[in-house]
Scaffold this motif. Sequence first.
Motif, PDB file in Angstrom:
ATOM      1  N   PRO A  26       0.825  -1.214   0.000  1.00  0.00           N
ATOM      2  CA  PRO A  26       0.000   0.000   0.000  1.00  0.00           C
ATOM      3  C   PRO A  26       0.857   1.261   0.000  1.00  0.00           C
ATOM      4  O   PRO A  26       2.021   1.234   0.375  1.00  0.00           O
ATOM      5  N   ILE A  27       0.233   2.354  -0.428  1.00  0.00           N
ATOM      6  CA  ILE A  27       0.903   3.661  -0.430  1.00  0.00           C
ATOM      7  C   ILE A  27       0.221   4.531   0.613  1.00  0.00           C
ATOM      8  O   ILE A  27      -0.973   4.818   0.509  1.00  0.00           O
ATOM      9  N   ARG A  28       0.967   4.943   1.593  1.00  0.00           N
ATOM     10  CA  ARG A  28       0.402   5.777   2.659  1.00  0.00           C
ATOM     11  C   ARG A  28       0.666   7.248   2.349  1.00  0.00           C
ATOM     12  O   ARG A  28       1.792   7.626   1.998  1.00  0.00           O
ATOM     13  N   ILE A  29      -0.380   8.048   2.522  1.00  0.00           N
ATOM     14  CA  ILE A  29      -0.317   9.475   2.188  1.00  0.00           C
ATOM     15  C   ILE A  29      -0.755  10.280   3.396  1.00  0.00           C
ATOM     16  O   ILE A  29      -1.783   9.985   4.014  1.00  0.00           O
ATOM     17  N   GLY A  30       0.027  11.303   3.743  1.00  0.00           N
ATOM     18  CA  GLY A  30      -0.328  12.153   4.869  1.00  0.00           C
ATOM     19  C   GLY A  30       0.776  13.139   5.184  1.00  0.00           C
ATOM     20  O   GLY A  30       1.746  13.283   4.436  1.00  0.00           O
ATOM     21  N   ARG A  31       0.645  13.796   6.330  1.00  0.00           N
ATOM     22  CA  ARG A  31       1.584  14.834   6.716  1.00  0.00           C
ATOM     23  C   ARG A  31       2.747  14.297   7.554  1.00  0.00           C
ATOM     24  O   ARG A  31       3.772  14.951   7.680  1.00  0.00           O
ATOM     25  N   ALA A  32       2.589  13.109   8.121  1.00  0.00           N
ATOM     26  CA  ALA A  32       3.647  12.538   8.963  1.00  0.00           C
ATOM     27  C   ALA A  32       4.816  12.070   8.098  1.00  0.00           C
ATOM     28  O   ALA A  32       4.658  11.754   6.917  1.00  0.00           O
ATOM     29  N   TYR A  33       6.001  11.986   8.723  1.00  0.00           N
ATOM     30  CA  TYR A  33       7.215  11.663   7.979  1.00  0.00           C
ATOM     31  C   TYR A  33       7.394  10.170   7.729  1.00  0.00           C
ATOM     32  O   TYR A  33       8.331   9.784   7.030  1.00  0.00           O
ATOM     33  N   ASP A  34       6.525   9.339   8.267  1.00  0.00           N
ATOM     34  CA  ASP A  34       6.630   7.908   7.995  1.00  0.00           C
ATOM     35  C   ASP A  34       5.730   7.470   6.845  1.00  0.00           C
ATOM     36  O   ASP A  34       5.551   6.274   6.619  1.00  0.00           O
ATOM     37  N   ALA A  44      -4.251  18.425   5.872  1.00  0.00           N
ATOM     38  CA  ALA A  44      -4.153  16.969   5.762  1.00  0.00           C
ATOM     39  C   ALA A  44      -3.799  16.370   7.111  1.00  0.00           C
ATOM     40  O   ALA A  44      -3.047  16.960   7.908  1.00  0.00           O
ATOM     41  N   ALA A  45      -4.323  15.188   7.376  1.00  0.00           N
ATOM     42  CA  ALA A  45      -4.037  14.499   8.642  1.00  0.00           C
ATOM     43  C   ALA A  45      -2.644  13.880   8.588  1.00  0.00           C
ATOM     44  O   ALA A  45      -2.028  13.757   7.523  1.00  0.00           O
ATOM     45  N   ALA A  49      -4.663   9.069   4.047  1.00  0.00           N
ATOM     46  CA  ALA A  49      -5.271   8.135   3.093  1.00  0.00           C
ATOM     47  C   ALA A  49      -4.275   7.044   2.733  1.00  0.00           C
ATOM     48  O   ALA A  49      -3.071   7.152   3.006  1.00  0.00           O
ATOM     49  N   GLN A  50      -4.799   5.996   2.114  1.00  0.00           N
ATOM     50  CA  GLN A  50      -3.955   4.871   1.712  1.00  0.00           C
ATOM     51  C   GLN A  50      -4.443   4.323   0.377  1.00  0.00           C
ATOM     52  O   GLN A  50      -5.643   4.146   0.165  1.00  0.00           O
ATOM     53  N   VAL A  51      -3.489   4.055  -0.519  1.00  0.00           N
ATOM     54  CA  VAL A  51      -3.788   3.469  -1.817  1.00  0.00           C
ATOM     55  C   VAL A  51      -3.563   1.965  -1.722  1.00  0.00           C
ATOM     56  O   VAL A  51      -2.501   1.507  -1.281  1.00  0.00           O
ATOM     57  N   GLU A  52      -4.569   1.199  -2.164  1.00  0.00           N
ATOM     58  CA  GLU A  52      -4.511  -0.255  -1.992  1.00  0.00           C
ATOM     59  C   GLU A  52      -5.503  -0.904  -2.941  1.00  0.00           C
ATOM     60  O   GLU A  52      -6.253  -0.223  -3.660  1.00  0.00           O
ATOM     61  N   PHE A  53      -5.509  -2.234  -2.965  1.00  0.00           N
ATOM     62  CA  PHE A  53      -6.524  -2.979  -3.707  1.00  0.00           C
ATOM     63  C   PHE A  53      -7.705  -3.269  -2.782  1.00  0.00           C
ATOM     64  O   PHE A  53      -7.512  -3.568  -1.594  1.00  0.00           O
ATOM     65  N   ASP A  54      -8.922  -3.175  -3.324  1.00  0.00           N
ATOM     66  CA  ASP A  54     -10.080  -3.537  -2.519  1.00  0.00           C
ATOM     67  C   ASP A  54     -10.305  -5.049  -2.585  1.00  0.00           C
ATOM     68  O   ASP A  54      -9.482  -5.793  -3.140  1.00  0.00           O
ATOM     69  N   GLN A  60      -7.832   1.404  -5.352  1.00  0.00           N
ATOM     70  CA  GLN A  60      -8.626   2.453  -4.726  1.00  0.00           C
ATOM     71  C   GLN A  60      -7.757   3.258  -3.776  1.00  0.00           C
ATOM     72  O   GLN A  60      -6.675   2.824  -3.360  1.00  0.00           O
ATOM     73  N   ILE A  61      -8.244   4.448  -3.436  1.00  0.00           N
ATOM     74  CA  ILE A  61      -7.652   5.259  -2.376  1.00  0.00           C
ATOM     75  C   ILE A  61      -8.707   5.388  -1.279  1.00  0.00           C
ATOM     76  O   ILE A  61      -9.864   5.700  -1.546  1.00  0.00           O
ATOM     77  N   ARG A  62      -8.293   5.121  -0.051  1.00  0.00           N
ATOM     78  CA  ARG A  62      -9.236   5.039   1.070  1.00  0.00           C
ATOM     79  C   ARG A  62      -8.834   6.023   2.159  1.00  0.00           C
ATOM     80  O   ARG A  62      -7.656   6.140   2.513  1.00  0.00           O
ATOM     81  N   ASP A  63      -9.843   6.722   2.666  1.00  0.00           N
ATOM     82  CA  ASP A  63      -9.610   7.652   3.773  1.00  0.00           C
ATOM     83  C   ASP A  63      -9.381   6.861   5.058  1.00  0.00           C
ATOM     84  O   ASP A  63     -10.027   5.844   5.314  1.00  0.00           O
ATOM     85  N   LEU A  64      -8.431   7.332   5.866  1.00  0.00           N
ATOM     86  CA  LEU A  64      -8.063   6.631   7.099  1.00  0.00           C
ATOM     87  C   LEU A  64      -8.690   7.272   8.332  1.00  0.00           C
ATOM     88  O   LEU A  64      -8.128   7.216   9.424  1.00  0.00           O
ATOM     89  N   GLY A  65      -9.855   7.822   8.186  1.00  0.00           N
ATOM     90  CA  GLY A  65     -10.558   8.412   9.324  1.00  0.00           C
ATOM     91  C   GLY A  65     -10.121   9.828   9.640  1.00  0.00           C
ATOM     92  O   GLY A  65     -10.191  10.255  10.806  1.00  0.00           O
TER      93      GLY A  65
END
Length: 322
Positions: A26-34, A44-45, A49-54, A60-65
């Motif tokens: 998966p591809i993790r997207i956000g403001r944190a450095y990890d 942005a949190a 969000a995370q890019v993954e297969f459903d 798909q890209i999915r919001d992480l809350g």
Amino acid sequence: MSVAYFVELLSRTGEIEQRHRIAQLPIRIGRAYDNDVILDDEHAAAHHAQVEFDDEGLLQIRDLGSRNGMTYLGRAEPQVHINGNSVVRIGQTHLRIRLSNFEVEPEVVDTNNYHWEGVRPALAGVALIELLTISSTWLSQTEQFNLLVYLQSGLSILLVAALWSGLWAAANRLFAKHPRFGRHIFIVGCGMLSLQIWESVCAVLAFMFSWEWLTRFGNHIEILILVFVLYFHLCTIKRRYPRHLLVLFLVFAAMGSGLSLMSKHKNTGNFGDELYMSEILSPGLRLSKDESLDSFTNKADKLKSIVDQERGKVVLDADDEE
């Protein structure tokens, strides 16, 4: 061969600002450095969000809350299926995800004349501007030759043209990385030449064939010429969607002509600029048929009756106000 994934951060106009290559999901997207893609966006949190297969194997890209969520096509969505052209907004950041096997559009033919750059168009533009300025000054002079008059008019017009072209060159540098001052001043020179040619042709044709409508409504062609000058300035900066841009500027020209007609009618009661032709040229240029004395007298009588009626209305309105 494994497929790589590209996360592209876009501007509000759709231009690619950053592109990140990720080898696997998966591809993790956000403001944190990890995260795999770090967003410099306070909306942005930390892990947005995370890019993954459903479950069905679709990307798909999915919001992480996150608090602000994701927006797609103007609506908040918890997850969005990705097809390569899907643009998702996270906070204030627009992004899309494409695979390395994404089929791009065919190359666009480069119609930019790179050999017409720098000094040559600049000299051509300056020559056009100075030639037109000197000729117009010579035609308007009724006194003896005075070099200072020509120098003053030539330098003042050239200074205005250089300032105008400099502003466009600064925009060119900002949005297209190259100023292209020479092209912009050449466009100014061509615009001035077009206006001068149109004014001369308009006056000659109107006198030759008694086409008074040319002098009355010739300013609308001048509006069109000015619109084309602006169009070529913008096309020098960005050549994307030239047809759409041309249609937009033609709409602006039509609106400008409409406003000019309404303003003239409001101020003078007529839609035209002149009630009669002000340019009187050599009689040898006349090609229209001579009007008989009786025809001229009849038209003069009709005009007199119309003026008398209008004058009577003014007198009656004044009496009513008293």
